[in-house]
Every structure is written in C-alpha cells, then in structure tokens.
Write a protein that holds these residues in place. Structure first.
Motif, PDB file in Angstrom:
ATOM      1  N   MET A 118      32.800 -21.404   9.625  1.00 44.52           N
ATOM      2  CA  MET A 118      31.932 -22.479  10.073  1.00 44.52           C
ATOM      3  C   MET A 118      32.319 -22.914  11.477  1.00 44.52           C
ATOM      4  O   MET A 118      33.480 -22.937  11.831  1.00 44.52           O
ATOM      5  N   THR A 119      31.309 -23.261  12.245  1.00 44.74           N
ATOM      6  CA  THR A 119      31.560 -23.628  13.627  1.00 44.74           C
ATOM      7  C   THR A 119      30.853 -24.931  13.936  1.00 44.74           C
ATOM      8  O   THR A 119      30.274 -25.575  13.089  1.00 44.74           O
ATOM      9  N   GLY A 120      30.863 -25.280  15.197  1.00 46.21           N
ATOM     10  CA  GLY A 120      30.055 -26.408  15.657  1.00 46.21           C
ATOM     11  C   GLY A 120      30.673 -27.733  15.303  1.00 46.21           C
ATOM     12  O   GLY A 120      31.740 -28.094  15.761  1.00 46.21           O
ATOM     13  N   GLY A 121      29.980 -28.523  14.416  1.00 41.50           N
ATOM     14  CA  GLY A 121      30.330 -29.905  14.173  1.00 41.50           C
ATOM     15  C   GLY A 121      31.695 -30.136  13.581  1.00 41.50           C
ATOM     16  O   GLY A 121      32.166 -31.257  13.558  1.00 41.50           O
ATOM     17  N   GLN A 122      32.351 -29.111  13.094  1.00 39.78           N
ATOM     18  CA  GLN A 122      33.620 -29.321  12.419  1.00 39.78           C
ATOM     19  C   GLN A 122      34.677 -29.932  13.330  1.00 39.78           C
ATOM     20  O   GLN A 122      35.635 -30.520  12.853  1.00 39.78           O
ATOM     21  N   GLU A 123      34.536 -29.804  14.640  1.00 42.10           N
ATOM     22  CA  GLU A 123      35.568 -30.306  15.541  1.00 42.10           C
ATOM     23  C   GLU A 123      35.250 -31.684  16.102  1.00 42.10           C
ATOM     24  O   GLU A 123      36.041 -32.247  16.830  1.00 42.10           O
ATOM     25  N   ARG A 124      34.116 -32.248  15.792  1.00 42.70           N
ATOM     26  CA  ARG A 124      33.733 -33.520  16.396  1.00 42.70           C
ATOM     27  C   ARG A 124      34.621 -34.650  15.886  1.00 42.70           C
ATOM     28  O   ARG A 124      34.920 -34.737  14.693  1.00 42.70           O
ATOM     29  N   THR A 125      35.024 -35.521  16.773  1.00 42.16           N
ATOM     30  CA  THR A 125      35.929 -36.606  16.406  1.00 42.16           C
ATOM     31  C   THR A 125      35.475 -37.929  17.005  1.00 42.16           C
ATOM     32  O   THR A 125      36.275 -38.719  17.480  1.00 42.16           O
ATOM     33  N   ARG A 160      14.033 -35.761  13.023  1.00 37.36           N
ATOM     34  CA  ARG A 160      15.227 -34.974  12.680  1.00 37.36           C
ATOM     35  C   ARG A 160      15.052 -33.487  13.000  1.00 37.36           C
ATOM     36  O   ARG A 160      16.036 -32.771  13.195  1.00 37.36           O
ATOM     37  N   LEU A 161      13.792 -33.023  13.054  1.00 35.48           N
ATOM     38  CA  LEU A 161      13.559 -31.595  13.288  1.00 35.48           C
ATOM     39  C   LEU A 161      13.964 -31.170  14.692  1.00 35.48           C
ATOM     40  O   LEU A 161      14.244 -29.998  14.930  1.00 35.48           O
ATOM     41  N   SER A 162      14.014 -32.114  15.625  1.00 34.73           N
ATOM     42  CA  SER A 162      14.450 -31.798  16.989  1.00 34.73           C
ATOM     43  C   SER A 162      15.881 -32.256  17.253  1.00 34.73           C
ATOM     44  O   SER A 162      16.387 -32.108  18.360  1.00 34.73           O
ATOM     45  N   ALA A 163      16.537 -32.809  16.229  1.00 32.43           N
ATOM     46  CA  ALA A 163      17.921 -33.263  16.382  1.00 32.43           C
ATOM     47  C   ALA A 163      18.871 -32.073  16.308  1.00 32.43           C
ATOM     48  O   ALA A 163      18.624 -31.112  15.576  1.00 32.43           O
ATOM     49  N   GLU A 164      19.951 -32.159  17.049  1.00 32.63           N
ATOM     50  CA  GLU A 164      20.954 -31.089  16.997  1.00 32.63           C
ATOM     51  C   GLU A 164      21.795 -31.176  15.741  1.00 32.63           C
ATOM     52  O   GLU A 164      22.211 -30.160  15.193  1.00 32.63           O
ATOM     53  N   ARG A 165      22.023 -32.415  15.289  1.00 37.27           N
ATOM     54  CA  ARG A 165      22.899 -32.638  14.140  1.00 37.27           C
ATOM     55  C   ARG A 165      22.187 -33.531  13.121  1.00 37.27           C
ATOM     56  O   ARG A 165      21.693 -34.601  13.472  1.00 37.27           O
ATOM     57  N   VAL A 166      22.182 -33.098  11.861  1.00 35.10           N
ATOM     58  CA  VAL A 166      21.529 -33.849  10.795  1.00 35.10           C
ATOM     59  C   VAL A 166      22.442 -33.849   9.564  1.00 35.10           C
ATOM     60  O   VAL A 166      22.817 -32.793   9.055  1.00 35.10           O
ATOM     61  N   TRP A 167      22.773 -35.040   9.092  1.00 32.88           N
ATOM     62  CA  TRP A 167      23.505 -35.180   7.837  1.00 32.88           C
ATOM     63  C   TRP A 167      22.509 -35.131   6.687  1.00 32.88           C
ATOM     64  O   TRP A 167      21.494 -35.841   6.708  1.00 32.88           O
ATOM     65  N   ILE A 168      22.775 -34.308   5.707  1.00 28.81           N
ATOM     66  CA  ILE A 168      21.900 -34.157   4.539  1.00 28.81           C
ATOM     67  C   ILE A 168      22.694 -34.642   3.336  1.00 28.81           C
ATOM     68  O   ILE A 168      23.710 -34.037   2.963  1.00 28.81           O
ATOM     69  N   VAL A 169      22.241 -35.737   2.727  1.00 30.12           N
ATOM     70  CA  VAL A 169      23.043 -36.367   1.685  1.00 30.12           C
ATOM     71  C   VAL A 169      22.228 -36.612   0.417  1.00 30.12           C
ATOM     72  O   VAL A 169      21.025 -36.893   0.462  1.00 30.12           O
ATOM     73  N   ASP A 170      22.911 -36.490  -0.692  1.00 33.04           N
ATOM     74  CA  ASP A 170      22.380 -36.922  -1.987  1.00 33.04           C
ATOM     75  C   ASP A 170      23.367 -37.959  -2.514  1.00 33.04           C
ATOM     76  O   ASP A 170      24.450 -37.611  -2.979  1.00 33.04           O
ATOM     77  N   GLY A 185      21.021 -25.188  13.309  1.00 31.91           N
ATOM     78  CA  GLY A 185      20.530 -24.143  12.418  1.00 31.91           C
ATOM     79  C   GLY A 185      21.442 -23.756  11.279  1.00 31.91           C
ATOM     80  O   GLY A 185      21.068 -22.929  10.451  1.00 31.91           O
ATOM     81  N   GLU A 186      22.639 -24.344  11.200  1.00 34.57           N
ATOM     82  CA  GLU A 186      23.600 -23.938  10.170  1.00 34.57           C
ATOM     83  C   GLU A 186      24.235 -25.154   9.498  1.00 34.57           C
ATOM     84  O   GLU A 186      24.373 -26.212  10.101  1.00 34.57           O
ATOM     85  N   LEU A 187      24.639 -24.963   8.248  1.00 32.07           N
ATOM     86  CA  LEU A 187      25.500 -25.940   7.592  1.00 32.07           C
ATOM     87  C   LEU A 187      26.904 -25.755   8.146  1.00 32.07           C
ATOM     88  O   LEU A 187      27.464 -24.661   8.071  1.00 32.07           O
ATOM     89  N   VAL A 188      27.488 -26.814   8.701  1.00 30.39           N
ATOM     90  CA  VAL A 188      28.799 -26.678   9.341  1.00 30.39           C
ATOM     91  C   VAL A 188      29.890 -27.486   8.665  1.00 30.39           C
ATOM     92  O   VAL A 188      31.075 -27.328   8.977  1.00 30.39           O
ATOM     93  N   ALA A 189      29.524 -28.366   7.746  1.00 33.34           N
ATOM     94  CA  ALA A 189      30.523 -29.142   7.010  1.00 33.34           C
ATOM     95  C   ALA A 189      29.869 -29.638   5.736  1.00 33.34           C
ATOM     96  O   ALA A 189      28.648 -29.817   5.670  1.00 33.34           O
ATOM     97  N   GLY A 190      30.679 -29.874   4.725  1.00 34.15           N
ATOM     98  CA  GLY A 190      30.121 -30.383   3.481  1.00 34.15           C
ATOM     99  C   GLY A 190      31.193 -30.810   2.507  1.00 34.15           C
ATOM    100  O   GLY A 190      32.326 -30.314   2.543  1.00 34.15           O
ATOM    101  N   LEU A 217      19.251 -19.338   2.680  1.00 40.73           N
ATOM    102  CA  LEU A 217      18.917 -20.734   2.435  1.00 40.73           C
ATOM    103  C   LEU A 217      18.864 -21.463   3.777  1.00 40.73           C
ATOM    104  O   LEU A 217      19.839 -21.471   4.517  1.00 40.73           O
ATOM    105  N   ARG A 218      17.728 -22.091   4.089  1.00 43.53           N
ATOM    106  CA  ARG A 218      17.548 -22.761   5.372  1.00 43.53           C
ATOM    107  C   ARG A 218      17.369 -24.266   5.160  1.00 43.53           C
ATOM    108  O   ARG A 218      16.648 -24.692   4.258  1.00 43.53           O
ATOM    109  N   TYR A 219      17.992 -25.023   6.041  1.00 45.89           N
ATOM    110  CA  TYR A 219      18.000 -26.479   5.904  1.00 45.89           C
ATOM    111  C   TYR A 219      17.417 -27.151   7.140  1.00 45.89           C
ATOM    112  O   TYR A 219      17.200 -26.512   8.166  1.00 45.89           O
ATOM    113  N   ASN A 220      17.163 -28.457   7.007  1.00 44.57           N
ATOM    114  CA  ASN A 220      16.482 -29.257   8.024  1.00 44.57           C
ATOM    115  C   ASN A 220      15.139 -28.634   8.400  1.00 44.57           C
ATOM    116  O   ASN A 220      14.826 -28.446   9.576  1.00 44.57           O
TER     117      ASN A 220
END
Length: 260
Positions: A1-8, A85-95, A121-126, A230-233
């Motif tokens: 996984m890449t991308g958002g995992q390093e954001r602090t 959200r469709l034009s957002a770079e980062r989207v949290w998907i929660v239940d 375009g990818e799930l990067v954390a969960g 499986l595609r999200y957002n």
C-alpha cells in the motif's frame, strides 16, 4: 500500500494509525451504548449505535483530516448524492456499525466498525474493529492466517446464505460457517476461522472497503465474483458482490463464480 499511509497531519499519526484508533474508539463507544440501552428495544439500540458511532467518526475525521472527504453509511441521502468526493484525492469510507442486527442482540460478537481510506484510485489504509472480541485488525501489518483444513470453510450470512456461496461449498467439498456482519466475516478469514467469504447478495462500498484493505494486507485474494477488481469511491456506491479467500483457493472459487 502506498500514498496516504505516510500522512501525519496535525501530529495525529499516520493514516494507518488513525484508522485503527478511530475504529477502536468507535467500538468502545458502541460497547457503552450496548450497556446504556440494555433494557431498550433492539430497534432503539440499533438507532443509538448507528447515530453515535457515525457522529463520533465524522467529528474525529473533520478534526484530524479536515481536507479529506468522507463517505459514511449513515450519511443522509443528500450527502450520499454529493459528487464532490468523486474529485477528491482522499476519501474516508466508513461503516460506523456493520452488523446492526448482531449488535442489537446482546451477547453476540459478530459485528464491527469499518474505517478505510481511499486515495488516488486505491485503498491505502483500513481498520476493522471487532469491539465485542476486543480485537482491531489494521493495515499495514496484518499477519496471514494459519494453515486451514483440507475441506475449506466457506463463511456465509446466518440469515441469507447466497446461492453462489452454496455452489462454491459444493464444488470445493467444503463446509459452511454462519456469521453476521461483512466485517466479521472477512475478519474470520483473516484470523483463520474460515477460508473464504463469497458474497452475492448486495452490499455497498462501506460494507467491504475496510475489510478488503485488511484482507489484502494479510495476503488474501480479493475480487468481484467475475474476477474483476473491487473499485471504490464510485458515483454508484453499490458494490454488490465480492470474494475474499486464501490465495490458493482463488482459482477454484472463480471457476464456480464466473460460470454462474
């Protein structure tokens, strides 16, 4: 996984850590709701759990990731229809509460909280919290499940096992394991309690985003029933079917699901 995992952002830790913490804390809140509403009706317990967990997650994400979009099961119809959200770079998907039926039945443990992050375009954390079990499974480091038995255990809904799962069980000479909550089902495969989850009865993005992120981190195979990704957002949040299984079972399962 890449991308958002390093954001602090704001000193609140990485996205992996945030997903795990928020799922766990929402789960602890829900355990408190169960106690508070122990003498209430099941419907009252469900409604209180859904609302309080949703409100908690929305407030926490607004405070800790204010620039990110959020897609929650418990959002209003107008919020679901919002295409920003469709034009957002980062989207949290929660239940906030996956498995409301099981949550409402005091003593049951097969319900969950899902927190996932989609980025570019990818799930990067969960994270999938199983509050009644005292367990949270979270990316990036999810141990692979231990070896399973010769006859694969196919996990299904305890109330509505889909015909495709029964066909897979028959083709693989497997056994059925009944359980609620999509998150609890995927967690059971991750934990080695079951070997495959085959679903064809209708779900939405929030039902599977966090479980799929966790399953992938554990080295499990994930796909649609036809083998596609499986595609999200997406504009249409309906994501009605999926496979989560040990990688060595994928070809045999897809031989059944793609033939139906």
């Amino acid at each position: 996984m890449t991308g958002g995992q390093e954001r602090t952002d704001g000193g609140f830790g990485t996205d992996h850590e945030l997903a795990a913490r928020l799922a766990t804390e929402a789960g602890e809140l829900l355990l408190g709701v169960r106690v508070e509403f122990a003498d209430a009706t099941a419907a009252e317990r469900k409604d209180a759990g859904d609302k309080r967990a949703h409100d908690f997650l929305m407030a926490a994400l607004s405070a800790e990731r204010p620039d990110d979009a959020v897609l929650s099961e418990e959002a209003t119809a107008e919020e679901h229809a919002n295409t920003a959200r469709l034009s957002a770079e980062r989207v949290w998907i929660v239940d906030p509460l996956d498995g409301t039926r099981e949550f409402s039945e005091l003593g049951r443990e097969d319900w969950a909280v899902h927190v996932a992050l989609w980025q570019s375009g990818e799930l990067v954390a969960g994270a999938v919290a199983l509050p009644a079990q005292g367990v949270t499974l979270a990316t990036p480091d999810v141990p692979p499940p231990p070896a399973g038995p010769a006859a694969p255990r196919i996990i299904v809904s305890r109330t509505r096992p889909p015909a495709i799962a029964l066909a897979v069980r028959e083709a693989l000479n497997g056994t059925l394991v009944e359980m609620g909550s999509a998150g609890a089902k995927v967690a059971a495969v991750v934990q080695g309690v079951a070997d495959a989850y085959v679903h064809g009865g209708g779900q939405y993005e929030w039902d599977s985003a966090a479980p799929v992120a966790v399953a992938r981190a554990a080295g499990l195979f994930t796909s649609r029933l036809d083998g596609s990704v499986l595609r999200y957002n997406q504009a249409d949040v309906l994501l009605p079917d999926l496979i989560v299984c040990r990688p060595e079972l994928a070809d045999a399962i897809l031989a059944v699901t793609t033939a139906h």
